[in-house]
Design a protein around this motif. Structure first.
Motif, mmCIF file in Angstrom:
data_model
loop_
_atom_site.group_PDB
_atom_site.id
_atom_site.type_symbol
_atom_site.label_atom_id
_atom_site.label_comp_id
_atom_site.label_asym_id
_atom_site.label_seq_id
_atom_site.Cartn_x
_atom_site.Cartn_y
_atom_site.Cartn_z
ATOM 1 N N ALA A 4 0.904 -1.198 0.046
ATOM 2 C CA ALA A 4 0.082 -0.008 -0.124
ATOM 3 C C ALA A 4 0.771 0.993 -0.108
ATOM 4 N N PRO A 5 0.198 2.260 -0.696
ATOM 5 C CA PRO A 5 1.381 3.394 -0.619
ATOM 6 C C PRO A 5 1.498 3.929 0.880
ATOM 7 N N ARG A 6 2.650 4.533 1.156
ATOM 8 C CA ARG A 6 2.811 5.044 2.345
ATOM 9 C C ARG A 6 2.168 6.044 2.775
ATOM 10 N N ALA A 7 1.448 6.071 3.935
ATOM 11 C CA ALA A 7 0.637 7.255 4.494
ATOM 12 C C ALA A 7 1.461 8.563 4.310
ATOM 13 N N ARG A 8 0.446 9.519 4.171
ATOM 14 C CA ARG A 8 1.100 10.987 4.297
ATOM 15 C C ARG A 8 1.496 11.257 5.833
ATOM 16 N N ASN A 9 2.482 12.264 6.105
ATOM 17 C CA ASN A 9 2.974 12.537 7.327
ATOM 18 C C ASN A 9 1.710 12.965 8.110
ATOM 19 N N GLN A 10 0.705 13.633 7.519
ATOM 20 C CA GLN A 10 -0.232 14.303 8.507
ATOM 21 C C GLN A 10 -1.024 13.229 8.921
ATOM 22 N N GLU A 11 -1.318 12.110 8.014
ATOM 23 C CA GLU A 11 -2.085 11.017 8.771
ATOM 24 C C GLU A 11 -1.268 10.172 9.505
ATOM 25 N N ILE A 12 -0.230 10.113 9.442
ATOM 26 C CA ILE A 12 0.901 9.363 10.456
ATOM 27 C C ILE A 12 0.835 10.197 11.772
ATOM 28 N N ILE A 13 0.782 11.427 11.749
ATOM 29 C CA ILE A 13 0.855 11.942 12.953
ATOM 30 C C ILE A 13 -0.603 12.011 13.584
ATOM 31 N N ARG A 14 -1.517 12.110 12.990
ATOM 32 C CA ARG A 14 -2.942 12.276 13.285
ATOM 33 C C ARG A 14 -3.176 10.781 14.164
ATOM 34 N N SER A 15 -2.563 9.687 13.371
ATOM 35 C CA SER A 15 -2.824 8.260 13.995
ATOM 36 C C SER A 15 -1.958 8.328 15.162
ATOM 37 N N PHE A 16 -0.910 8.771 15.218
ATOM 38 C CA PHE A 16 -0.087 8.725 16.538
ATOM 39 C C PHE A 16 -0.802 9.473 17.680
ATOM 40 N N ILE A 17 -1.176 10.569 17.331
ATOM 41 C CA ILE A 17 -1.945 11.438 18.346
ATOM 42 C C ILE A 17 -3.352 10.881 18.765
ATOM 43 N N GLY A 18 -4.031 10.401 17.922
ATOM 44 C CA GLY A 18 -5.279 9.568 18.110
ATOM 45 C C GLY A 18 -4.994 8.201 18.964
ATOM 46 N N GLY A 19 -4.073 7.452 18.723
ATOM 47 C CA GLY A 19 -3.884 6.144 19.667
ATOM 48 C C GLY A 19 -3.379 6.666 20.831
ATOM 49 N N THR A 20 -2.391 7.567 21.120
ATOM 50 C CA THR A 20 -2.107 8.095 22.212
ATOM 51 C C THR A 20 -3.128 8.644 23.182
ATOM 52 N N LEU A 21 -3.774 9.540 22.612
ATOM 53 C CA LEU A 21 -4.849 10.315 23.301
ATOM 54 C C LEU A 21 -5.672 9.332 23.645
ATOM 55 N N SER A 65 -8.226 -1.854 18.266
ATOM 56 C CA SER A 65 -9.448 -0.786 17.600
ATOM 57 C C SER A 65 -8.773 0.576 17.456
ATOM 58 N N CYS A 66 -8.006 0.930 18.244
ATOM 59 C CA CYS A 66 -7.003 2.262 17.622
ATOM 60 C C CYS A 66 -6.458 2.306 16.495
ATOM 61 N N VAL A 67 -5.965 1.074 16.091
ATOM 62 C CA VAL A 67 -5.157 0.937 14.670
ATOM 63 C C VAL A 67 -6.227 1.294 13.841
ATOM 64 N N ASN A 109 -11.579 14.333 12.598
ATOM 65 C CA ASN A 109 -12.164 15.396 11.875
ATOM 66 C C ASN A 109 -11.353 16.848 11.931
ATOM 67 N N VAL A 110 -10.223 16.775 12.678
ATOM 68 C CA VAL A 110 -9.331 18.078 12.804
ATOM 69 C C VAL A 110 -8.676 18.005 11.515
ATOM 70 N N LYS A 111 -8.885 19.270 10.868
ATOM 71 C CA LYS A 111 -8.091 19.352 9.440
ATOM 72 C C LYS A 111 -8.294 18.211 8.506
ATOM 73 N N ALA A 112 -9.024 17.453 8.442
ATOM 74 C CA ALA A 112 -9.160 16.149 7.601
ATOM 75 C C ALA A 112 -9.934 16.345 6.413
ATOM 76 N N ALA A 113 -9.279 16.090 5.316
ATOM 77 C CA ALA A 113 -10.011 15.875 4.076
ATOM 78 C C ALA A 113 -11.145 15.259 3.948
ATOM 79 N N GLN A 114 -11.445 14.052 4.517
ATOM 80 C CA GLN A 114 -12.688 13.244 4.438
ATOM 81 C C GLN A 114 -13.047 13.293 5.966
ATOM 82 N N LYS A 115 -14.441 13.635 6.117
ATOM 83 C CA LYS A 115 -14.939 13.694 7.515
ATOM 84 C C LYS A 115 -15.341 12.399 8.091
#
Length: 176
Positions: free
Chosen positions: A11-28, A52-54, A157-163
């Motif tokens: 699969a294509p590598r996720a964009r940095n913004q998506e990786i950061i969002r996933s890190f923040i989401g899982g941690t939070l 589930s966080c993944v 939903n923070v600064k997300a292209a797709q809601k």
């Protein structure tokens, strides 16, 4: 040539913004569940919530990551685990049947969430060391999964292209 070599591509590598969002989401998400557990003196977390966080953050647009699937999937699977534990005890057959039954019921109720398939295993494999009663369905299963969905709603939903979500928690949906 390796037996694992195929025509499939990574699969294509996720964009940095998506990786950061996933890190923040899982941690939070996990941090909030741990804090709520500490403050309320009730358990809000269980191991399958990590998986589930993944799904909630790495593939949030998947049907498997929608609120209905997360909440009902965890609830139905944990209910199966507790019922089989109470009615038949923890042994090889009840453990095996509990996973199959959880999958079948999630499919029937259209709320498949793969991490929830671990709930009956967690319950039946640890029944000798942890006392499970019906309140386990409230704490951590229901409260924890609702909290995960609430955090995911905000993070996804923070600064997300797709809601997110693609659909809500409707208990009864059309046949389509």
């Amino acid at each position: 040539m390796s037996i694992f070599a195929g025509k499939e591509k990574l699969a294509p590598r996720a964009r940095n913004q998506e990786i950061i969002r996933s890190f923040i989401g899982g941690t939070l998400s996990i941090f909030i569940l741990l804090i709520l557990s500490k403050l309320s003196h009730n358990l809000w977390i269980m191991a399958p919530f990590g998986a589930s966080c993944v799904i909630l953050y790495a593939v949030s647009q998947s049907p498997l990551a929608q609120p209905r699937n997360v909440i009902l999937g965890h609830f139905i699977s944990a209910l199966v685990g507790i019922c089989l534990l109470k009615w038949f005890g923890s042994h090889i057959l009840s453990i095996a049947v509990s996973v199959g039954l959880a999958i079948a019921l999630m499919m029937y109720f259209r709320c498949v969430h793969p991490p929830a398939g671990a709930n009956p295993l967690v319950i039946l494999l640890t029944a000798n060391t942890i006392h499970y009663d019906w309140t386990f369905l409230l704490f951590p299963v229901l409260t924890g999964s609702i909290a995960l969905v609430m955090v995911a709603y905000w993070v996804n939903n923070v600064k997300a292209a797709q809601k997110w979500p693609n659909y809500g928690l409707a208990l009864w949906r059309s046949k389509n």
